[in-house]
Design an enzyme around this catalytic site. Sequence first.
Site, PDB file in Angstrom:
ATOM      1  N   GLY A  14       0.783  -1.236   0.000  1.00  0.00           N
ATOM      2  CA  GLY A  14       0.000   0.000   0.000  1.00  0.00           C
ATOM      3  C   GLY A  14       0.808   1.275   0.000  1.00  0.00           C
ATOM      4  N   SER A  15       1.948   1.302  -0.683  1.00  0.00           N
ATOM      5  CA  SER A  15       2.764   2.520  -0.638  1.00  0.00           C
ATOM      6  C   SER A  15       2.059   3.706  -1.297  1.00  0.00           C
ATOM      7  CB  SER A  15       4.146   2.281  -1.253  1.00  0.00           C
ATOM      8  OG  SER A  15       4.053   2.036  -2.637  1.00  0.00           O
ATOM      9  N   ASN A  16       1.304   3.481  -2.365  1.00  0.00           N
ATOM     10  CA  ASN A  16       0.544   4.588  -2.952  1.00  0.00           C
ATOM     11  C   ASN A  16      -0.613   5.001  -2.049  1.00  0.00           C
ATOM     12  OD1 ASN A  16       1.529   5.695  -5.511  1.00  0.00           O
ATOM     13  ND2 ASN A  16       1.463   3.573  -6.213  1.00  0.00           N
ATOM     14  N   MET A  91      -4.592  -5.641  -7.325  1.00  0.00           N
ATOM     15  CA  MET A  91      -4.145  -6.532  -8.388  1.00  0.00           C
ATOM     16  C   MET A  91      -5.243  -7.443  -8.950  1.00  0.00           C
ATOM     17  SD  MET A  91      -1.221  -5.342  -8.776  1.00  0.00           S
ATOM     18  CE  MET A  91      -0.599  -6.466 -10.009  1.00  0.00           C
ATOM     19  N   ARG A  92      -6.486  -7.068  -8.765  1.00  0.00           N
ATOM     20  CA  ARG A  92      -7.600  -7.837  -9.345  1.00  0.00           C
ATOM     21  C   ARG A  92      -8.272  -6.990 -10.412  1.00  0.00           C
ATOM     22  NH1 ARG A  92      -8.943 -12.269  -7.026  1.00  0.00           N
ATOM     23  NH2 ARG A  92     -11.034 -12.250  -7.880  1.00  0.00           N
ATOM     24  N   LEU A  94     -11.406  -5.610 -12.133  1.00  0.00           N
ATOM     25  CA  LEU A  94     -12.793  -5.364 -11.744  1.00  0.00           C
ATOM     26  C   LEU A  94     -13.710  -5.760 -12.893  1.00  0.00           C
ATOM     27  CD1 LEU A  94     -12.248  -1.850 -10.158  1.00  0.00           C
ATOM     28  CD2 LEU A  94     -12.625  -4.003  -8.926  1.00  0.00           C
ATOM     29  N   ASN A 108      -6.997   4.944 -11.257  1.00  0.00           N
ATOM     30  CA  ASN A 108      -5.933   3.963 -11.051  1.00  0.00           C
ATOM     31  C   ASN A 108      -4.596   4.615 -11.371  1.00  0.00           C
ATOM     32  OD1 ASN A 108      -4.795   1.311 -10.646  1.00  0.00           O
ATOM     33  ND2 ASN A 108      -4.618   1.117 -12.860  1.00  0.00           N
ATOM     34  N   HIS A 110      -1.049   3.575 -12.939  1.00  0.00           N
ATOM     35  CA  HIS A 110      -0.482   2.483 -13.750  1.00  0.00           C
ATOM     36  C   HIS A 110       0.973   2.804 -14.071  1.00  0.00           C
ATOM     37  CE1 HIS A 110      -0.424  -0.853 -16.522  1.00  0.00           C
ATOM     38  NE2 HIS A 110       0.126  -0.055 -17.421  1.00  0.00           N
ATOM     39  N   SER A 137       1.065   6.683 -15.083  1.00  0.00           N
ATOM     40  CA  SER A 137      -0.121   7.407 -15.533  1.00  0.00           C
ATOM     41  C   SER A 137      -1.242   7.213 -14.519  1.00  0.00           C
ATOM     42  CB  SER A 137      -0.611   6.859 -16.882  1.00  0.00           C
ATOM     43  OG  SER A 137       0.392   6.897 -17.861  1.00  0.00           O
ATOM     44  N   GLU A 143     -14.200  -0.103 -18.476  1.00  0.00           N
ATOM     45  CA  GLU A 143     -14.244  -1.538 -18.717  1.00  0.00           C
ATOM     46  C   GLU A 143     -13.028  -2.030 -19.505  1.00  0.00           C
ATOM     47  OE1 GLU A 143     -18.464  -0.229 -17.963  1.00  0.00           O
ATOM     48  OE2 GLU A 143     -16.758   0.572 -19.087  1.00  0.00           O
ATOM     49  N   ASP A 146      -6.798  -0.562 -18.446  1.00  0.00           N
ATOM     50  CA  ASP A 146      -5.898   0.590 -18.538  1.00  0.00           C
ATOM     51  C   ASP A 146      -6.233   1.482 -19.728  1.00  0.00           C
ATOM     52  OD1 ASP A 146      -4.509  -0.330 -16.267  1.00  0.00           O
ATOM     53  OD2 ASP A 146      -3.233  -1.613 -17.493  1.00  0.00           O
ATOM     54  N   GLU A 175       5.271   7.906  -8.745  1.00  0.00           N
ATOM     55  CA  GLU A 175       3.872   7.576  -8.460  1.00  0.00           C
ATOM     56  C   GLU A 175       3.429   8.235  -7.163  1.00  0.00           C
ATOM     57  OE1 GLU A 175       3.011   3.381  -8.473  1.00  0.00           O
ATOM     58  OE2 GLU A 175       4.043   3.069 -10.375  1.00  0.00           O
TER      59      GLU A 175
END
Length: 189
Positions: A14-16, A91-92, A94, A108, A110, A137, A143, A146, A175
């Site tokens: 969870g660094s971001n 990392m899932r 959606l 997000n 990326h 980014s 949907e 990225d 980031e």
Amino acid sequence: MPRRRLGILISGRGSNMMALAEVARDPASAYDIALVASDKPDAAGLAWAAEQGIPTFAQSPKGMPKAEYEAAIDTALRDAGVEALALAGYMRLLTDDFVARWRGRIVNIHPSLLPKYKGLDTHARAIEAGDSHGGCSVHIVTEELDGGEVLGQARVPILPGDTAEALAQRVLAEEHRLYPRIVAEWLSR
């Protein structure tokens, strides 16, 4: 303008999320963190958030249909009054249904200069392609993987002899600067 209630989805350290939380401490911040949720109950970032007094929620998807898992996350977010979501190392993928329920309210971070290198292994792919820069980014989640509108980017030079790991460390530092700034701007629109 009232502070917006941000939910953050994580899968690891969870660094971001920590960078977002640091900005949320400022009384002038555009947002408060209403909930940190994870698909990994043992994620280090969840423990850190709990130590900071940030509400947390964890639900492992193992053995659950994806729709049931996402319904549990969605309920937790809505119960916490979350207005917008930031994916921070979540990392899932959606589902289209989940994205549709939160349309226009998910961002997000990326690790590439989108539209280049969607998906995984972005740093190795940039080096292998001979790019002069990598980067990160912040984009609206849609949907398409990225594929949403890019709200901001940071460029990082690729150095001679660079490895994916070395580039990843330099990009991650960017980031941590970019994500909180772009999230605040996005929530202030």
